[in-house]
Motif scaffolding. Sequence first.
Motif, PDB file in Angstrom:
ATOM      1  N   GLN A   1      35.744  32.163  25.686  1.00 46.72           N
ATOM      2  CA  GLN A   1      35.952  33.529  25.268  1.00 46.72           C
ATOM      3  C   GLN A   1      35.133  34.461  26.157  1.00 46.72           C
ATOM      4  OE1 GLN A   1      35.227  34.043  21.123  1.00 46.72           O
ATOM      5  NE2 GLN A   1      36.272  36.006  21.011  1.00 46.72           N
ATOM      6  N   VAL A   2      35.741  35.563  26.539  1.00 44.29           N
ATOM      7  CA  VAL A   2      35.077  36.520  27.424  1.00 44.29           C
ATOM      8  C   VAL A   2      34.706  37.761  26.622  1.00 44.29           C
ATOM      9  CG1 VAL A   2      35.316  37.933  29.491  1.00 44.29           C
ATOM     10  CG2 VAL A   2      36.371  35.664  29.401  1.00 44.29           C
ATOM     11  N   HIS A   3      33.454  38.145  26.706  1.00 46.00           N
ATOM     12  CA  HIS A   3      32.961  39.318  25.996  1.00 46.00           C
ATOM     13  C   HIS A   3      32.659  40.430  26.986  1.00 46.00           C
ATOM     14  CE1 HIS A   3      32.494  37.118  22.214  1.00 46.00           C
ATOM     15  NE2 HIS A   3      32.046  36.130  22.941  1.00 46.00           N
ATOM     16  N   LEU A   4      32.969  41.650  26.570  1.00 51.72           N
ATOM     17  CA  LEU A   4      32.678  42.828  27.383  1.00 51.72           C
ATOM     18  C   LEU A   4      31.736  43.737  26.618  1.00 51.72           C
ATOM     19  CD1 LEU A   4      36.306  43.703  28.586  1.00 51.72           C
ATOM     20  CD2 LEU A   4      34.602  42.301  29.746  1.00 51.72           C
ATOM     21  N   VAL A   5      30.693  44.176  27.290  1.00 55.21           N
ATOM     22  CA  VAL A   5      29.722  45.070  26.663  1.00 55.21           C
ATOM     23  C   VAL A   5      29.581  46.310  27.520  1.00 55.21           C
ATOM     24  CG1 VAL A   5      27.347  45.345  25.894  1.00 55.21           C
ATOM     25  CG2 VAL A   5      28.494  43.136  25.629  1.00 55.21           C
ATOM     26  N   GLU A   6      29.870  47.467  26.906  1.00 56.03           N
ATOM     27  CA  GLU A   6      29.775  48.733  27.615  1.00 56.03           C
ATOM     28  C   GLU A   6      28.433  49.398  27.352  1.00 56.03           C
ATOM     29  OE1 GLU A   6      34.178  48.911  25.934  1.00 56.03           O
ATOM     30  OE2 GLU A   6      32.194  48.464  25.099  1.00 56.03           O
ATOM     31  N   SER A   7      28.051  50.262  28.269  1.00 59.30           N
ATOM     32  CA  SER A   7      26.866  51.089  28.085  1.00 59.30           C
ATOM     33  C   SER A   7      27.033  52.359  28.921  1.00 59.30           C
ATOM     34  CB  SER A   7      25.601  50.347  28.499  1.00 59.30           C
ATOM     35  OG  SER A   7      25.659  49.991  29.864  1.00 59.30           O
ATOM     36  N   GLY A   8      26.227  53.366  28.592  1.00 58.67           N
ATOM     37  CA  GLY A   8      26.191  54.561  29.418  1.00 58.67           C
ATOM     38  C   GLY A   8      26.843  55.787  28.829  1.00 58.67           C
TER      39      GLY A   8
ATOM     40  N   GLY B   1      42.019  38.091  33.333  1.00 60.79           N
ATOM     41  CA  GLY B   1      41.869  37.096  34.384  1.00 60.79           C
ATOM     42  C   GLY B   1      42.117  35.724  33.829  1.00 60.79           C
ATOM     43  N   ARG B   2      41.320  34.750  34.266  1.00 67.94           N
ATOM     44  CA  ARG B   2      41.469  33.374  33.788  1.00 67.94           C
ATOM     45  C   ARG B   2      40.109  32.850  33.339  1.00 67.94           C
ATOM     46  NH1 ARG B   2      46.343  31.238  34.173  1.00 67.94           N
ATOM     47  NH2 ARG B   2      47.857  32.378  35.443  1.00 67.94           N
ATOM     48  N   SER B   3      40.139  32.142  32.214  1.00 66.16           N
ATOM     49  CA  SER B   3      38.900  31.643  31.634  1.00 66.16           C
ATOM     50  C   SER B   3      38.401  30.437  32.401  1.00 66.16           C
ATOM     51  CB  SER B   3      39.102  31.290  30.167  1.00 66.16           C
ATOM     52  OG  SER B   3      40.087  30.289  30.045  1.00 66.16           O
ATOM     53  N   GLY B   4      37.132  30.085  32.161  1.00 67.38           N
ATOM     54  CA  GLY B   4      36.460  29.110  32.991  1.00 67.38           C
ATOM     55  C   GLY B   4      36.951  27.690  32.866  1.00 67.38           C
TER      56      GLY B   4
ATOM     57  N   ALA C   1      43.056  29.293  31.472  1.00 64.66           N
ATOM     58  CA  ALA C   1      44.028  30.033  30.676  1.00 64.66           C
ATOM     59  C   ALA C   1      43.827  31.527  30.879  1.00 64.66           C
ATOM     60  CB  ALA C   1      43.877  29.689  29.205  1.00 64.66           C
ATOM     61  N   PRO C   2      44.898  32.293  30.901  1.00 68.06           N
ATOM     62  CA  PRO C   2      44.739  33.739  31.055  1.00 68.06           C
ATOM     63  C   PRO C   2      44.059  34.353  29.838  1.00 68.06           C
ATOM     64  CG  PRO C   2      47.016  33.193  30.576  1.00 68.06           C
ATOM     65  CD  PRO C   2      46.300  31.893  30.785  1.00 68.06           C
ATOM     66  N   PHE C   3      43.297  35.385  30.065  1.00 65.73           N
ATOM     67  CA  PHE C   3      42.662  36.122  28.975  1.00 65.73           C
ATOM     68  C   PHE C   3      42.790  37.612  29.226  1.00 65.73           C
ATOM     69  CE2 PHE C   3      38.956  38.149  30.749  1.00 65.73           C
ATOM     70  CZ  PHE C   3      38.701  37.434  31.900  1.00 65.73           C
ATOM     71  N   THR C   4      42.713  38.348  28.139  1.00 65.27           N
ATOM     72  CA  THR C   4      42.556  39.805  28.162  1.00 65.27           C
ATOM     73  C   THR C   4      41.530  40.157  27.116  1.00 65.27           C
ATOM     74  OG1 THR C   4      44.847  40.190  28.830  1.00 65.27           O
ATOM     75  CG2 THR C   4      43.669  42.037  27.863  1.00 65.27           C
ATOM     76  N   SER C   5      40.517  40.891  27.508  1.00 65.13           N
ATOM     77  CA  SER C   5      39.444  41.250  26.582  1.00 65.13           C
ATOM     78  C   SER C   5      39.198  42.741  26.583  1.00 65.13           C
ATOM     79  CB  SER C   5      38.148  40.526  26.969  1.00 65.13           C
ATOM     80  OG  SER C   5      38.261  39.139  26.772  1.00 65.13           O
ATOM     81  N   TRP C   6      38.725  43.218  25.446  1.00 67.98           N
ATOM     82  CA  TRP C   6      38.343  44.626  25.274  1.00 67.98           C
ATOM     83  C   TRP C   6      36.903  44.699  24.801  1.00 67.98           C
ATOM     84  CZ3 TRP C   6      41.421  48.751  26.478  1.00 67.98           C
ATOM     85  CH2 TRP C   6      42.784  48.500  26.683  1.00 67.98           C
ATOM     86  N   GLY C   7      36.206  45.709  25.259  1.00 69.53           N
ATOM     87  CA  GLY C   7      34.896  45.985  24.737  1.00 69.53           C
ATOM     88  C   GLY C   7      34.982  46.774  23.443  1.00 69.53           C
ATOM     89  N   GLN C   8      33.829  47.023  22.833  1.00 67.71           N
ATOM     90  CA  GLN C   8      33.795  47.755  21.570  1.00 67.71           C
ATOM     91  C   GLN C   8      33.955  49.255  21.770  1.00 67.71           C
ATOM     92  OE1 GLN C   8      33.514  46.453  18.339  1.00 67.71           O
ATOM     93  NE2 GLN C   8      34.057  44.614  19.476  1.00 67.71           N
TER      94      GLN C   8
END
Length: 121
Positions: free
Chosen positions: A1-8, A99-102, A106-113
């Motif tokens: 699972q790919v996690h995205l964390v935004e800041s700024g 992209g593709r997971s490690g 498998a392809p993935f699409t992730s969104w940040g909060q």
Amino acid sequence: QVHLVESGGGLVQDGGSLRLSCEASGSVYNIENMGWYRQAPGKERELVATKTNDGTTNYADSVKDRFTISRDNAKSTVFLQMNSLKPEDTAVYLCNADGRSGWSRAPFTSWGQGTQVTVFL
């Protein structure tokens, strides 16, 4: 699972600047596209800017010449430099990556909060 964390995100006066960052973590083989979308209250989510792995960029007409997207592929991070901000740029800005997971490739699409950007007069 790919996690995205935004800041700024934050509060800025009309004409000001902010820089958003988004870092991907988790099991990643490669990230093809990274980008930013935004959603204002009562409006649909819209594309702000994206950048492919090979450097191709795409911007919404409303932000061209004001916003710049960049990537640090080694750090799986995408940035959005926002200059000459306007009140109509006020929204929650969400990071997106695909992209593709490690392990499985498998392809993935992730969104940040999301991170709030508010521009006041």
